[in-house]
Scaffold this motif. Structure first.
Motif, PDB file in Angstrom:
ATOM      1  N   VAL A   1     -13.030   6.963  12.065  1.00 11.65           N
ATOM      2  CA  VAL A   1     -12.932   6.290  11.306  1.00 11.65           C
ATOM      3  C   VAL A   1     -14.049   5.218  11.332  1.00 11.65           C
ATOM      4  O   VAL A   1     -13.931   4.579  10.342  1.00 11.65           O
ATOM      5  CB  VAL A   1     -11.391   5.691  11.127  1.00 11.65           C
ATOM      6  CG1 VAL A   1     -11.178   4.264  10.055  1.00 11.65           C
ATOM      7  CG2 VAL A   1     -11.102   6.792  10.810  1.00 11.65           C
ATOM      8  N   PRO A   2     -14.105   3.943  12.723  1.00 10.90           N
ATOM      9  CA  PRO A   2     -15.042   2.913  13.005  1.00 10.90           C
ATOM     10  C   PRO A   2     -16.798   3.799  12.643  1.00 10.90           C
ATOM     11  O   PRO A   2     -16.881   2.421  11.837  1.00 10.90           O
ATOM     12  CB  PRO A   2     -14.971   2.149  13.932  1.00 10.90           C
ATOM     13  CG  PRO A   2     -14.099   3.296  15.046  1.00 10.90           C
ATOM     14  CD  PRO A   2     -13.063   4.676  13.928  1.00 10.90           C
ATOM     15  N   VAL A   3     -16.491   5.060  12.178  1.00 11.01           N
ATOM     16  CA  VAL A   3     -18.183   4.868  12.175  1.00 11.01           C
ATOM     17  C   VAL A   3     -18.002   5.077  10.655  1.00 11.01           C
ATOM     18  O   VAL A   3     -18.870   4.816  10.022  1.00 11.01           O
ATOM     19  CB  VAL A   3     -18.894   6.682  12.799  1.00 11.01           C
ATOM     20  CG1 VAL A   3     -20.023   6.726  12.539  1.00 11.01           C
ATOM     21  CG2 VAL A   3     -17.758   6.835  14.884  1.00 11.01           C
ATOM     22  N   ILE A   4     -17.014   5.257   9.691  1.00  8.83           N
ATOM     23  CA  ILE A   4     -17.275   6.019   8.406  1.00  8.83           C
ATOM     24  C   ILE A   4     -17.512   4.355   8.356  1.00  8.83           C
ATOM     25  O   ILE A   4     -17.874   4.858   6.946  1.00  8.83           O
ATOM     26  CB  ILE A   4     -16.336   7.139   7.980  1.00  8.83           C
ATOM     27  CG1 ILE A   4     -16.656   8.756   8.319  1.00  8.83           C
ATOM     28  CG2 ILE A   4     -16.524   6.601   6.182  1.00  8.83           C
ATOM     29  CD1 ILE A   4     -15.797   9.157   8.294  1.00  8.83           C
ATOM     30  N   ASN A   5     -16.688   3.609   8.599  1.00  3.50           N
ATOM     31  CA  ASN A   5     -16.256   2.235   7.889  1.00  3.50           C
ATOM     32  C   ASN A   5     -17.819   1.669   8.258  1.00  3.50           C
ATOM     33  O   ASN A   5     -17.796   1.090   7.348  1.00  3.50           O
ATOM     34  CB  ASN A   5     -15.504   1.203   8.596  1.00  3.50           C
ATOM     35  CG  ASN A   5     -13.376   2.118   7.839  1.00  3.50           C
ATOM     36  OD1 ASN A   5     -14.194   2.905   7.420  1.00  3.50           O
ATOM     37  ND2 ASN A   5     -12.757   1.832   8.548  1.00  3.50           N
ATOM     38  N   LYS A   6     -18.727   1.651   9.270  1.00  3.70           N
ATOM     39  CA  LYS A   6     -19.391   1.470   8.936  1.00  3.70           C
ATOM     40  C   LYS A   6     -20.694   1.355   8.734  1.00  3.70           C
ATOM     41  O   LYS A   6     -21.262   0.130   7.639  1.00  3.70           O
ATOM     42  CB  LYS A   6     -20.102   1.086  10.816  1.00  3.70           C
ATOM     43  CG  LYS A   6     -21.069   0.432  11.135  1.00  3.70           C
ATOM     44  CD  LYS A   6     -21.409   0.362  12.485  1.00  3.70           C
ATOM     45  CE  LYS A   6     -22.678  -0.432  12.406  1.00  3.70           C
ATOM     46  NZ  LYS A   6     -22.804  -0.803  14.615  1.00  3.70           N
ATOM     47  N   ILE A   7     -20.928   2.957   8.009  1.00  2.00           N
ATOM     48  CA  ILE A   7     -22.135   3.042   7.057  1.00  2.00           C
ATOM     49  C   ILE A   7     -21.280   3.300   5.653  1.00  2.00           C
ATOM     50  O   ILE A   7     -22.693   3.169   5.189  1.00  2.00           O
ATOM     51  CB  ILE A   7     -21.922   4.581   7.407  1.00  2.00           C
ATOM     52  CG1 ILE A   7     -21.022   6.055   7.653  1.00  2.00           C
ATOM     53  CG2 ILE A   7     -22.542   4.654   9.258  1.00  2.00           C
ATOM     54  CD1 ILE A   7     -21.721   7.052   7.488  1.00  2.00           C
ATOM     55  N   ALA A   8     -20.043   3.549   5.747  1.00  4.97           N
ATOM     56  CA  ALA A   8     -19.335   2.809   3.924  1.00  4.97           C
ATOM     57  C   ALA A   8     -20.562   2.408   3.194  1.00  4.97           C
ATOM     58  O   ALA A   8     -21.404   2.637   1.924  1.00  4.97           O
ATOM     59  CB  ALA A   8     -18.441   3.038   4.019  1.00  4.97           C
ATOM     60  N   PRO A   9     -20.837   1.602   3.539  1.00  5.64           N
ATOM     61  CA  PRO A   9     -21.665  -0.221   2.473  1.00  5.64           C
ATOM     62  C   PRO A   9     -22.701   0.299   2.303  1.00  5.64           C
ATOM     63  O   PRO A   9     -23.488  -0.365   2.094  1.00  5.64           O
ATOM     64  CB  PRO A   9     -20.646  -1.173   3.385  1.00  5.64           C
ATOM     65  CG  PRO A   9     -20.370  -1.424   5.048  1.00  5.64           C
ATOM     66  CD  PRO A   9     -20.183   0.368   4.783  1.00  5.64           C
ATOM     67  N   MET A  10     -23.747   1.367   3.175  1.00  2.74           N
ATOM     68  CA  MET A  10     -24.723   1.521   2.906  1.00  2.74           C
ATOM     69  C   MET A  10     -24.896   2.350   2.500  1.00  2.74           C
ATOM     70  O   MET A  10     -26.249   3.015   1.163  1.00  2.74           O
ATOM     71  CB  MET A  10     -25.850   2.082   4.505  1.00  2.74           C
ATOM     72  CG  MET A  10     -25.708   1.520   5.261  1.00  2.74           C
ATOM     73  SD  MET A  10     -25.720   1.887   6.707  1.00  2.74           S
ATOM     74  CE  MET A  10     -25.813   1.179   8.825  1.00  2.74           C
ATOM     75  N   PHE A  11     -24.104   2.762   1.344  1.00  2.00           N
ATOM     76  CA  PHE A  11     -23.963   3.847   0.316  1.00  2.00           C
ATOM     77  C   PHE A  11     -23.574   3.418  -0.976  1.00  2.00           C
ATOM     78  O   PHE A  11     -22.657   2.530  -1.366  1.00  2.00           O
ATOM     79  CB  PHE A  11     -23.093   4.724   0.339  1.00  2.00           C
ATOM     80  CG  PHE A  11     -23.350   5.812   1.554  1.00  2.00           C
ATOM     81  CD1 PHE A  11     -24.611   7.322   1.182  1.00  2.00           C
ATOM     82  CD2 PHE A  11     -23.725   5.730   2.905  1.00  2.00           C
ATOM     83  CE1 PHE A  11     -25.345   7.576   2.348  1.00  2.00           C
ATOM     84  CE2 PHE A  11     -24.100   6.474   3.560  1.00  2.00           C
ATOM     85  CZ  PHE A  11     -24.606   7.310   3.702  1.00  2.00           C
ATOM     86  N   GLN A  12     -23.903   3.737  -2.069  1.00  2.00           N
ATOM     87  CA  GLN A  12     -24.032   3.485  -3.652  1.00  2.00           C
ATOM     88  C   GLN A  12     -22.752   4.099  -3.961  1.00  2.00           C
ATOM     89  O   GLN A  12     -22.308   3.841  -5.098  1.00  2.00           O
ATOM     90  CB  GLN A  12     -25.163   3.048  -4.744  1.00  2.00           C
ATOM     91  CG  GLN A  12     -26.227   1.925  -4.155  1.00  2.00           C
ATOM     92  CD  GLN A  12     -27.144   2.103  -5.238  1.00  2.00           C
ATOM     93  OE1 GLN A  12     -27.320   1.943  -5.968  1.00  2.00           O
ATOM     94  NE2 GLN A  12     -28.525   1.957  -4.674  1.00  2.00           N
ATOM     95  N   ASN A  13     -22.658   5.558  -3.424  1.00  2.00           N
ATOM     96  CA  ASN A  13     -21.907   6.475  -4.159  1.00  2.00           C
ATOM     97  C   ASN A  13     -21.138   6.806  -3.315  1.00  2.00           C
ATOM     98  O   ASN A  13     -21.915   7.011  -2.225  1.00  2.00           O
ATOM     99  CB  ASN A  13     -22.682   7.555  -4.729  1.00  2.00           C
ATOM    100  CG  ASN A  13     -23.464   6.512  -5.982  1.00  2.00           C
ATOM    101  OD1 ASN A  13     -23.024   6.071  -6.872  1.00  2.00           O
ATOM    102  ND2 ASN A  13     -24.936   7.236  -5.668  1.00  2.00           N
ATOM    103  N   ILE A  14     -19.585   7.119  -3.005  1.00  2.00           N
ATOM    104  CA  ILE A  14     -18.967   7.712  -2.131  1.00  2.00           C
ATOM    105  C   ILE A  14     -17.867   8.721  -2.650  1.00  2.00           C
ATOM    106  O   ILE A  14     -17.014   7.608  -3.890  1.00  2.00           O
ATOM    107  CB  ILE A  14     -17.852   6.489  -1.416  1.00  2.00           C
ATOM    108  CG1 ILE A  14     -19.353   5.705  -0.668  1.00  2.00           C
ATOM    109  CG2 ILE A  14     -17.217   7.481  -0.238  1.00  2.00           C
ATOM    110  CD1 ILE A  14     -18.813   4.459   0.606  1.00  2.00           C
ATOM    111  N   VAL A  15     -18.145   9.476  -2.260  1.00  2.00           N
ATOM    112  CA  VAL A  15     -16.619  10.319  -2.554  1.00  2.00           C
ATOM    113  C   VAL A  15     -15.541  11.108  -1.488  1.00  2.00           C
ATOM    114  O   VAL A  15     -16.253  11.552   0.411  1.00  2.00           O
ATOM    115  CB  VAL A  15     -17.410  11.618  -2.705  1.00  2.00           C
ATOM    116  CG1 VAL A  15     -16.481  12.735  -3.374  1.00  2.00           C
ATOM    117  CG2 VAL A  15     -18.428  11.896  -4.456  1.00  2.00           C
ATOM    118  N   ALA A  16     -14.735  10.570  -1.111  1.00  2.00           N
ATOM    119  CA  ALA A  16     -13.940  11.049  -0.198  1.00  2.00           C
ATOM    120  C   ALA A  16     -12.947  12.615  -0.634  1.00  2.00           C
ATOM    121  O   ALA A  16     -13.550  12.895  -1.878  1.00  2.00           O
ATOM    122  CB  ALA A  16     -12.628  10.041  -0.096  1.00  2.00           C
ATOM    123  N   THR A  17     -12.280  13.159   0.308  1.00  2.00           N
ATOM    124  CA  THR A  17     -11.394  14.644  -0.285  1.00  2.00           C
ATOM    125  C   THR A  17     -10.826  14.597   0.338  1.00  2.00           C
ATOM    126  O   THR A  17     -10.929  13.906   1.823  1.00  2.00           O
ATOM    127  CB  THR A  17     -12.862  16.309  -0.109  1.00  2.00           C
ATOM    128  OG1 THR A  17     -12.884  16.437   1.998  1.00  2.00           O
ATOM    129  CG2 THR A  17     -14.189  16.071  -0.178  1.00  2.00           C
TER     130      THR A  17
END
Ligand code: VGL
Ligand code: ZN
Length: 243
Positions: free
Chosen positions: A68-84
Motif C-alpha cells: 500500500v505505501p509503495v503504491i501510494n508513493k508511485i501513484a502520483p507519477m502516473f497520469q493513468n491508473i486502473v485498479a482491479t
C-alpha cells in the motif's frame, strides 16, 4: 557512467546473482542508469489490493498490506491508473468449499483446465472485497472487476481462465492510447503474473514493479511466475526506478 551509478549498477548485478535471478532483469532496469518516466501513454495497474488479500482477510498474502505505501508513493507519477478487484460470486468455482472433499490449496480440473482451489474470498459486495482503506488512488480512472462468472476464475485483469472471455481492459487501454503498463499489487505469482503476461499478449510494453507486489508462493509458484513473465518479455523493476 560515473563512479557512483556504476557502483549502484554493480551492486544490483551482485544482488541479482545472489538471488539467482540472472542478470537479465538488472541489466534491463539499470543499463541506461536512468529512471523510467511514465508518460501520457503509460498506465499503472493496481491489481487486487483488497481486504481479502491482506492480514485479516480471507486469503491473506504474506505482508500483502506492505504494497500500500509503495503504491501510494508511485501513484502520483502516473497520469493513468486502473485498479482491479477480484469479484467472485458466492459458491464460485475457484472456492474449495464449492466441492465435497476438497480443501483450500488443493487443485481440481475444470472445463478450461487445472484450477487451484482457494478459501472463499472476495465475494461481491462484502467488506472483504473492498479495496484497502489506506490505498490512495484519487486519480484512478477505472476499476475493473474480474472473476464474476461463477464457473470461471480470472487471475488476469485482461482474460478469464477459459482464455476466451475478455474483461474489456485491453480495449479500454487501447482506446485511450495506452502503450505501456506498469503492474503492481497482489499477488505477484497469480493475478499480477497473469495480468502482466496477458498485457504482453495484448501488445503492451510491460513493467512489473517487484517491491509494489507480494506473493502467495504456492509450490514454487513465485519462481515459476517470474520465469514466465521474463519469457513473455515483461521487465522487472523496483519502485525506485520510476521517476
Ligand atoms: C488471487 C488467488 C485467487 C490474486 C485471486 O489476486 O492473486 N489469487 N484469487
Ligand atoms: Zn480469486
Amino acid at each position: 557512467m560515473n563512479a557512483l551509478p556504476r557502483r549502484r549498477f554493480l551492486n544490483t548485478l551482485a544482488a541479482s546473482a545472489a538471488a539467482g535471478t540472472g542478470v537479465g532483469w538488472a541489466w534491463a532496469a539499470q543499463a541506461a542508469d536512468s529512471k523510467v518516466k511514465p508518460g501520457a501513454d503509460a498506465a499503472l495497474i493496481v491489481v487486487d489490493v483488497q481486504n481479502c488479500f491482506v492480514t485479516g482477510g480471507t486469503l491473506p498474502v504474506k505482508d500483502g498490506e506492505q504494497v500500500v505505501p509503495v503504491i501510494n508513493k508511485i501513484a502520483p507519477m502516473f497520469q493513468n491508473i486502473v485498479a482491479t478487484q477480484d469479484w467472485h460470486t458466492a459458491g464460485h468455482a475457484s472456492f474449495a468449499s464449492s466441492y465435497g472433499g476438497k480443501k483450500p490449496f488443493e487443485t481440481t480440473t475444470l472445463k478450461y483446465g487445472q484450477q487451484v482451489l482457494w478459501p472463499d474470498h472476495c465475494v461481491q459486495g462484502t467488506a472483504d472485497a473492498e479495496l484497502h482503506k489506506d490505498l490512495k488512488l484519487p486519480t484512478a480512472q477505472l476499476i475493473i472487476r474480474k472473476g464474476y462468472n461463477k464457473g470461471v476464475d480470472s487471475y488476469s485483469a485482461f482474460m478469464e481462465a477459459d482464455r476466451k472471455s475478455a474483461t474489456g481492459l485491453a480495449g479500454y487501454l487501447k482506446a485511450r492510447g495506452i502503450k505501456t503498463v506498469f503492474v503492481s499489487g497482489l499477488a505477484t505469482d497469480f493475478c499480477v503474473a497473469w495480468t502482466a503476461q496477458d498485457a504482453r499478449k495484448a501488445g503492451f510494453n510491460v513493467y512489473v514493479i517487484e517491491d509494489a507486489c507480494r506473493a502467495i508462493d504456492l509450490n514454487g509458484s513465485l519462481a515459476a511466475a517470474w520465469k514466465a513473465m521474463d519469457k513473455a518479455g515483461c521487465k522487472r523493476i523496483q519502485s525506485a526506478d520510476i521517476a
